[in-house]
Scaffold this motif. Sequence first.
Motif, PDB file in Angstrom:
ATOM      1  N   ARG A 175      18.695 -16.663 -20.255  1.00  0.00           N
ATOM      2  CA  ARG A 175      19.928 -15.891 -20.042  1.00  0.00           C
ATOM      3  C   ARG A 175      19.804 -14.446 -20.515  1.00  0.00           C
ATOM      4  NH1 ARG A 175      23.054 -20.987 -22.397  1.00  0.00           N
ATOM      5  NH2 ARG A 175      21.237 -20.752 -23.742  1.00  0.00           N
ATOM      6  N   ASN A 176      18.868 -14.176 -21.437  1.00  0.00           N
ATOM      7  CA  ASN A 176      18.553 -12.798 -21.824  1.00  0.00           C
ATOM      8  C   ASN A 176      19.786 -12.043 -22.320  1.00  0.00           C
ATOM      9  OD1 ASN A 176      16.480 -10.931 -22.120  1.00  0.00           O
ATOM     10  ND2 ASN A 176      16.672 -10.119 -20.066  1.00  0.00           N
ATOM     11  N   HIS A 177      20.637 -12.725 -23.080  1.00  0.00           N
ATOM     12  CA  HIS A 177      21.933 -12.147 -23.458  1.00  0.00           C
ATOM     13  C   HIS A 177      22.124 -11.921 -24.958  1.00  0.00           C
ATOM     14  CE1 HIS A 177      22.440 -16.229 -24.584  1.00  0.00           C
ATOM     15  NE2 HIS A 177      23.730 -16.311 -24.484  1.00  0.00           N
ATOM     16  N   THR A 178      21.075 -12.103 -25.749  1.00  0.00           N
ATOM     17  CA  THR A 178      21.225 -11.962 -27.196  1.00  0.00           C
ATOM     18  C   THR A 178      21.289 -10.492 -27.601  1.00  0.00           C
ATOM     19  OG1 THR A 178      18.847 -11.918 -27.564  1.00  0.00           O
ATOM     20  CG2 THR A 178      19.920 -14.098 -27.589  1.00  0.00           C
ATOM     21  N   PRO A 179      21.804 -10.221 -28.798  1.00  0.00           N
ATOM     22  CA  PRO A 179      21.806  -8.831 -29.272  1.00  0.00           C
ATOM     23  C   PRO A 179      20.411  -8.204 -29.282  1.00  0.00           C
ATOM     24  CG  PRO A 179      23.296 -10.124 -30.625  1.00  0.00           C
ATOM     25  CD  PRO A 179      22.570 -11.102 -29.718  1.00  0.00           C
ATOM     26  N   SER A 180      19.393  -8.964 -29.704  1.00  0.00           N
ATOM     27  CA  SER A 180      18.048  -8.375 -29.739  1.00  0.00           C
ATOM     28  C   SER A 180      17.528  -8.078 -28.333  1.00  0.00           C
ATOM     29  CB  SER A 180      17.062  -9.267 -30.502  1.00  0.00           C
ATOM     30  OG  SER A 180      16.934 -10.541 -29.920  1.00  0.00           O
ATOM     31  N   ALA A 181      17.888  -8.868 -27.351  1.00  0.00           N
ATOM     32  CA  ALA A 181      17.475  -8.576 -25.971  1.00  0.00           C
ATOM     33  C   ALA A 181      18.068  -7.244 -25.516  1.00  0.00           C
ATOM     34  CB  ALA A 181      17.891  -9.699 -25.028  1.00  0.00           C
ATOM     35  N   HIS A 182      19.301  -6.991 -25.905  1.00  0.00           N
ATOM     36  CA  HIS A 182      19.941  -5.718 -25.548  1.00  0.00           C
ATOM     37  C   HIS A 182      19.386  -4.562 -26.388  1.00  0.00           C
ATOM     38  CE1 HIS A 182      22.863  -7.226 -22.655  1.00  0.00           C
ATOM     39  NE2 HIS A 182      22.954  -8.289 -23.430  1.00  0.00           N
ATOM     40  N   GLN A 183      19.160  -4.810 -27.687  1.00  0.00           N
ATOM     41  CA  GLN A 183      18.621  -3.762 -28.567  1.00  0.00           C
ATOM     42  C   GLN A 183      17.258  -3.278 -28.109  1.00  0.00           C
ATOM     43  OE1 GLN A 183      18.539  -5.802 -32.355  1.00  0.00           O
ATOM     44  NE2 GLN A 183      19.991  -4.331 -33.215  1.00  0.00           N
ATOM     45  N   MET A 184      16.434  -4.186 -27.622  1.00  0.00           N
ATOM     46  CA  MET A 184      15.050  -3.857 -27.290  1.00  0.00           C
ATOM     47  C   MET A 184      14.877  -3.444 -25.825  1.00  0.00           C
ATOM     48  SD  MET A 184      13.849  -4.129 -30.202  1.00  0.00           S
ATOM     49  CE  MET A 184      14.756  -4.708 -31.598  1.00  0.00           C
ATOM     50  N   ALA A 185      15.965  -3.279 -25.107  1.00  0.00           N
ATOM     51  CA  ALA A 185      15.859  -2.849 -23.708  1.00  0.00           C
ATOM     52  C   ALA A 185      15.130  -1.512 -23.638  1.00  0.00           C
ATOM     53  CB  ALA A 185      17.246  -2.736 -23.086  1.00  0.00           C
ATOM     54  N   GLY A 186      14.059  -1.482 -22.866  1.00  0.00           N
ATOM     55  CA  GLY A 186      13.291  -0.256 -22.690  1.00  0.00           C
ATOM     56  C   GLY A 186      12.322   0.055 -23.811  1.00  0.00           C
ATOM     57  N   LEU A 187      12.185  -0.849 -24.786  1.00  0.00           N
ATOM     58  CA  LEU A 187      11.303  -0.606 -25.935  1.00  0.00           C
ATOM     59  C   LEU A 187      10.214  -1.663 -26.009  1.00  0.00           C
ATOM     60  CD1 LEU A 187      14.055   0.050 -28.637  1.00  0.00           C
ATOM     61  CD2 LEU A 187      12.733   1.763 -27.378  1.00  0.00           C
ATOM     62  N   GLY A 188       9.054  -1.269 -26.453  1.00  0.00           N
ATOM     63  CA  GLY A 188       7.991  -2.219 -26.756  1.00  0.00           C
ATOM     64  C   GLY A 188       7.217  -2.709 -25.556  1.00  0.00           C
ATOM     65  N   VAL A 189       6.335  -3.665 -25.845  1.00  0.00           N
ATOM     66  CA  VAL A 189       5.453  -4.194 -24.803  1.00  0.00           C
ATOM     67  C   VAL A 189       6.118  -5.270 -23.956  1.00  0.00           C
ATOM     68  CG1 VAL A 189       3.339  -3.630 -26.051  1.00  0.00           C
ATOM     69  CG2 VAL A 189       4.408  -5.850 -26.403  1.00  0.00           C
ATOM     70  N   TRP A 190       7.183  -5.888 -24.477  1.00  0.00           N
ATOM     71  CA  TRP A 190       7.915  -6.918 -23.719  1.00  0.00           C
ATOM     72  C   TRP A 190       9.392  -6.680 -23.991  1.00  0.00           C
ATOM     73  CZ3 TRP A 190       5.961 -10.391 -20.279  1.00  0.00           C
ATOM     74  CH2 TRP A 190       6.846 -11.335 -19.761  1.00  0.00           C
ATOM     75  N   ASP A 191      10.064  -6.070 -23.037  1.00  0.00           N
ATOM     76  CA  ASP A 191      11.476  -5.737 -23.229  1.00  0.00           C
ATOM     77  C   ASP A 191      12.359  -6.613 -22.352  1.00  0.00           C
ATOM     78  OD1 ASP A 191      11.153  -4.675 -20.685  1.00  0.00           O
ATOM     79  OD2 ASP A 191      11.963  -2.717 -21.184  1.00  0.00           O
ATOM     80  N   ARG A 192      13.614  -6.273 -22.283  1.00  0.00           N
ATOM     81  CA  ARG A 192      14.592  -7.058 -21.528  1.00  0.00           C
ATOM     82  C   ARG A 192      14.222  -7.172 -20.049  1.00  0.00           C
ATOM     83  NH1 ARG A 192      20.137  -6.881 -19.626  1.00  0.00           N
ATOM     84  NH2 ARG A 192      21.117  -8.758 -20.425  1.00  0.00           N
ATOM     85  N   THR A 193      13.735  -6.084 -19.453  1.00  0.00           N
ATOM     86  CA  THR A 193      13.329  -6.111 -18.050  1.00  0.00           C
ATOM     87  C   THR A 193      12.116  -7.016 -17.851  1.00  0.00           C
ATOM     88  OG1 THR A 193      14.214  -3.898 -17.698  1.00  0.00           O
ATOM     89  CG2 THR A 193      12.593  -4.675 -16.103  1.00  0.00           C
ATOM     90  N   SER A 194      11.146  -6.930 -18.756  1.00  0.00           N
ATOM     91  CA  SER A 194       9.979  -7.813 -18.687  1.00  0.00           C
ATOM     92  C   SER A 194      10.417  -9.267 -18.785  1.00  0.00           C
ATOM     93  CB  SER A 194       9.003  -7.509 -19.824  1.00  0.00           C
ATOM     94  OG  SER A 194       8.583  -6.179 -19.795  1.00  0.00           O
ATOM     95  N   ASN A 195      11.367  -9.521 -19.658  1.00  0.00           N
ATOM     96  CA  ASN A 195      11.878 -10.870 -19.851  1.00  0.00           C
ATOM     97  C   ASN A 195      12.535 -11.393 -18.576  1.00  0.00           C
ATOM     98  OD1 ASN A 195      12.051 -12.988 -21.711  1.00  0.00           O
ATOM     99  ND2 ASN A 195      14.147 -12.471 -22.230  1.00  0.00           N
TER     100      ASN A 195
END
Length: 138
Positions: free
Chosen positions: A14-34
Amino acid sequence: MIGQMLMCPMLDDRNHTPSAHQMAGLGVWDRTSNETGWSALLGEARGTADVPPYAAPARADDLSGLPPAFIDVGSAETFRDEDVAYASRIWQAGGIAELHVRPGGFHGFDSLVPEAALSVDARAARLRWLRRLPGEMA
């Protein structure tokens, strides 16, 4: 199976947790990658009520009876909150879970920076748990 070693596990489509939103566009595996990963696995079912718990363990209603779990996740990664929730649900079901949230750890930190103190500590903790595992089942 005598145990589950879960390193930065991807558990909730579901990709709906606070950390999924916080890390959007950041790091090697972000919300879009997920979203891409879950869509590759589940197709159009991703995020719907049609996803079975065997595909996305966060969907399971009952986590009792699982083997002991070692859950290792970074504090600076997309999966942080779903992994913490999974450990909590295992405990609530009467199971055994050892949870490590690595401060500042990002997805794959131990592979990308293997000599960092955080990576060395993470590998050592995993090995200690594996060595204890047979005793936990006695």
